[in-house]
Design a protein around this motif. Structure first.
Motif, PDB file in Angstrom:
ATOM      1  N   GLN A  85      43.271  44.229  47.471  1.00 22.69           N
ATOM      2  CA  GLN A  85      41.868  44.021  47.815  1.00 22.69           C
ATOM      3  C   GLN A  85      41.039  44.276  46.568  1.00 22.69           C
ATOM      4  OE1 GLN A  85      40.746  42.970  50.873  1.00 22.69           O
ATOM      5  NE2 GLN A  85      42.930  42.685  51.228  1.00 22.69           N
ATOM      6  N   PRO A  86      39.862  43.670  46.487  1.00 26.14           N
ATOM      7  CA  PRO A  86      39.043  43.878  45.290  1.00 26.14           C
ATOM      8  C   PRO A  86      38.612  45.335  45.125  1.00 26.14           C
ATOM      9  CG  PRO A  86      37.989  42.318  46.815  1.00 26.14           C
ATOM     10  CD  PRO A  86      39.261  42.775  47.439  1.00 26.14           C
ATOM     11  N   ASP A  87      38.598  45.795  43.876  1.00 27.73           N
ATOM     12  CA  ASP A  87      38.078  47.111  43.531  1.00 27.73           C
ATOM     13  C   ASP A  87      36.670  46.893  43.004  1.00 27.73           C
ATOM     14  OD1 ASP A  87      37.500  49.643  42.665  1.00 27.73           O
ATOM     15  OD2 ASP A  87      38.976  49.649  41.042  1.00 27.73           O
ATOM     16  N   LEU A  88      35.673  47.178  43.837  1.00 24.89           N
ATOM     17  CA  LEU A  88      34.290  46.859  43.489  1.00 24.89           C
ATOM     18  C   LEU A  88      33.598  47.956  42.680  1.00 24.89           C
ATOM     19  CD1 LEU A  88      33.231  45.152  46.821  1.00 24.89           C
ATOM     20  CD2 LEU A  88      34.244  44.125  44.785  1.00 24.89           C
ATOM     21  N   GLY A  89      34.284  49.070  42.482  1.00 25.74           N
ATOM     22  CA  GLY A  89      33.724  50.136  41.654  1.00 25.74           C
ATOM     23  C   GLY A  89      32.414  50.679  42.191  1.00 25.74           C
ATOM     24  N   GLY A  90      31.732  51.403  41.351  1.00 28.61           N
ATOM     25  CA  GLY A  90      30.452  51.982  41.737  1.00 28.61           C
ATOM     26  C   GLY A  90      29.468  51.860  40.592  1.00 28.61           C
ATOM     27  N   ASP A 140      35.450  38.534  43.138  1.00 27.84           N
ATOM     28  CA  ASP A 140      34.667  39.640  43.708  1.00 27.84           C
ATOM     29  C   ASP A 140      34.501  40.777  42.704  1.00 27.84           C
ATOM     30  OD1 ASP A 140      34.411  38.226  46.069  1.00 27.84           O
ATOM     31  OD2 ASP A 140      35.926  39.393  47.152  1.00 27.84           O
ATOM     32  N   GLU A 141      35.581  41.106  41.983  1.00 24.97           N
ATOM     33  CA  GLU A 141      35.495  42.186  41.009  1.00 24.97           C
ATOM     34  C   GLU A 141      34.563  41.828  39.850  1.00 24.97           C
ATOM     35  OE1 GLU A 141      39.818  44.331  41.754  1.00 24.97           O
ATOM     36  OE2 GLU A 141      39.599  43.026  40.007  1.00 24.97           O
ATOM     37  N   LEU A 142      34.614  40.584  39.404  1.00 25.55           N
ATOM     38  CA  LEU A 142      33.721  40.158  38.323  1.00 25.55           C
ATOM     39  C   LEU A 142      32.252  40.215  38.752  1.00 25.55           C
ATOM     40  CD1 LEU A 142      35.781  37.181  36.870  1.00 25.55           C
ATOM     41  CD2 LEU A 142      35.110  39.256  35.636  1.00 25.55           C
ATOM     42  N   GLU A 143      31.976  39.771  39.970  1.00 22.77           N
ATOM     43  CA  GLU A 143      30.597  39.827  40.471  1.00 22.77           C
ATOM     44  C   GLU A 143      30.114  41.265  40.564  1.00 22.77           C
ATOM     45  OE1 GLU A 143      30.398  37.663  44.165  1.00 22.77           O
ATOM     46  OE2 GLU A 143      30.812  35.756  43.187  1.00 22.77           O
ATOM     47  N   ALA A 144      30.962  42.166  41.069  1.00 20.41           N
ATOM     48  CA  ALA A 144      30.571  43.572  41.199  1.00 20.41           C
ATOM     49  C   ALA A 144      30.347  44.201  39.818  1.00 20.41           C
ATOM     50  CB  ALA A 144      31.632  44.353  41.975  1.00 20.41           C
TER      51      ALA A 144
END
Length: 125
Positions: A15-20, A102-106
Protein backbone atom coordinates in the motif's frame (compact mmCIF):
# COMPACT_ATOMS: atom_id res chain seq x y z
CA UNK A 1 12.21 -7.24 -17.40
CA UNK A 2 11.95 -4.42 -14.90
CA UNK A 3 9.91 -6.32 -12.29
CA UNK A 4 12.86 -8.59 -11.58
CA UNK A 5 14.96 -5.73 -10.27
CA UNK A 6 15.06 -4.80 -6.62
CA UNK A 7 14.07 -1.19 -7.29
CA UNK A 8 10.49 -2.00 -8.27
CA UNK A 9 10.10 -5.01 -6.00
CA UNK A 10 9.63 -2.62 -3.07
CA UNK A 11 6.41 -1.32 -4.65
CA UNK A 12 4.84 -4.44 -6.13
CA UNK A 13 2.64 -5.74 -3.32
CA UNK A 14 2.24 -2.88 -0.91
CA UNK A 15 0.00 0.00 0.00
CA UNK A 16 1.23 3.54 -0.54
CA UNK A 17 3.32 5.13 2.21
CA UNK A 18 1.96 8.67 2.27
CA UNK A 19 4.27 9.92 5.01
CA UNK A 20 3.53 12.97 7.08
CA UNK A 21 4.33 16.66 7.22
CA UNK A 22 7.93 17.74 6.74
CA UNK A 23 9.32 19.47 9.84
CA UNK A 24 12.87 20.57 8.89
CA UNK A 25 15.12 21.28 5.92
CA UNK A 26 17.01 17.99 6.32
CA UNK A 27 13.75 16.10 6.01
CA UNK A 28 12.83 18.25 3.00
CA UNK A 29 16.11 17.32 1.27
CA UNK A 30 15.52 13.66 2.07
CA UNK A 31 11.98 13.91 0.67
CA UNK A 32 13.34 15.59 -2.45
CA UNK A 33 15.80 12.71 -3.03
CA UNK A 34 13.03 10.17 -2.43
CA UNK A 35 10.78 12.02 -4.86
CA UNK A 36 13.46 11.99 -7.58
CA UNK A 37 14.09 8.27 -7.04
CA UNK A 38 10.40 7.34 -7.06
CA UNK A 39 9.78 9.53 -10.12
CA UNK A 40 12.50 7.64 -12.00
CA UNK A 41 10.92 4.31 -11.00
CA UNK A 42 7.48 5.60 -12.04
CA UNK A 43 8.82 6.64 -15.45
CA UNK A 44 10.65 3.32 -15.98
CA UNK A 45 7.57 1.35 -14.95
CA UNK A 46 5.45 3.36 -17.37
CA UNK A 47 7.91 2.48 -20.15
CA UNK A 48 7.71 -1.22 -19.26
CA UNK A 49 3.91 -1.15 -19.21
CA UNK A 50 3.78 0.59 -22.59
CA UNK A 51 6.30 -1.88 -24.00
CA UNK A 52 4.21 -4.85 -22.89
CA UNK A 53 1.09 -3.26 -24.35
CA UNK A 54 2.87 -2.62 -27.66
CA UNK A 55 4.10 -6.21 -27.75
CA UNK A 56 0.60 -7.59 -27.24
CA UNK A 57 -0.82 -5.21 -29.85
CA UNK A 58 1.83 -6.48 -32.27
CA UNK A 59 0.76 -10.08 -31.69
CA UNK A 60 -2.89 -9.14 -32.14
CA UNK A 61 -2.11 -7.27 -35.37
CA UNK A 62 -0.16 -10.27 -36.67
CA UNK A 63 -3.18 -12.50 -35.97
CA UNK A 64 -5.45 -10.23 -38.00
CA UNK A 65 -2.99 -10.05 -40.90
CA UNK A 66 -2.33 -13.80 -41.00
CA UNK A 67 -2.76 -15.25 -44.48
CA UNK A 68 -3.88 -18.80 -43.78
CA UNK A 69 -6.12 -20.25 -41.10
CA UNK A 70 -3.23 -22.40 -39.88
CA UNK A 71 -1.01 -19.35 -39.48
CA UNK A 72 -3.82 -17.47 -37.75
CA UNK A 73 -4.38 -20.30 -35.24
CA UNK A 74 -0.64 -20.52 -34.53
CA UNK A 75 -0.38 -16.77 -33.97
CA UNK A 76 -3.50 -16.76 -31.75
CA UNK A 77 -1.86 -19.45 -29.62
CA UNK A 78 1.31 -17.33 -29.38
CA UNK A 79 -0.75 -14.28 -28.41
CA UNK A 80 -2.70 -16.25 -25.79
CA UNK A 81 0.50 -17.71 -24.37
CA UNK A 82 2.19 -14.31 -24.19
CA UNK A 83 -0.89 -12.75 -22.59
CA UNK A 84 -1.18 -15.49 -19.96
CA UNK A 85 2.53 -15.16 -19.14
CA UNK A 86 2.34 -11.37 -18.88
CA UNK A 87 -1.00 -10.95 -17.09
CA UNK A 88 0.21 -11.60 -13.50
CA UNK A 89 3.15 -9.28 -14.05
CA UNK A 90 0.97 -6.58 -15.62
CA UNK A 91 -1.41 -6.75 -12.65
CA UNK A 92 1.53 -6.25 -10.28
CA UNK A 93 2.82 -3.40 -12.42
CA UNK A 94 -0.60 -1.78 -12.32
CA UNK A 95 -0.64 -1.91 -8.51
CA UNK A 96 2.94 -0.59 -8.28
CA UNK A 97 2.08 2.22 -10.71
CA UNK A 98 -0.76 3.46 -8.49
CA UNK A 99 1.31 3.05 -5.31
CA UNK A 100 4.08 5.19 -6.83
CA UNK A 101 1.56 7.71 -8.12
CA UNK A 102 -0.01 8.13 -4.67
CA UNK A 103 3.37 8.37 -2.96
CA UNK A 104 4.62 10.97 -5.45
CA UNK A 105 1.50 13.10 -4.97
CA UNK A 106 1.83 12.92 -1.18
CA UNK A 107 5.55 13.78 -1.27
CA UNK A 108 4.86 16.73 -3.56
CA UNK A 109 2.10 18.04 -1.28
CA UNK A 110 4.27 17.71 1.87
CA UNK A 111 7.24 19.36 0.18
CA UNK A 112 5.10 22.19 -1.18
CA UNK A 113 3.49 22.82 2.21
CA UNK A 114 6.91 23.00 3.91
CA UNK A 115 8.27 25.26 1.18
CA UNK A 116 5.27 27.61 1.41
CA UNK A 117 5.73 27.90 5.20
CA UNK A 118 9.49 28.54 5.15
CA UNK A 119 10.32 30.42 1.98
CA UNK A 120 9.12 34.03 1.82
CA UNK A 121 7.22 35.03 -1.31
CA UNK A 122 9.22 36.87 -3.93
CA UNK A 123 8.18 40.48 -4.56
CA UNK A 124 7.86 40.86 -8.32
CA UNK A 125 6.97 44.57 -8.35
Amino acid sequence: MFAGTGRLASCLDKQPDLGGPITDFGQWEESKATYIHKRAMYYRLHQEMEGAKTQLKGWRKAVHKAGSDTQKVRLEQCFDSAFERMLPLMEKWDNAFFVLQDELEALHEHMQAFYDQHVPPVDVT
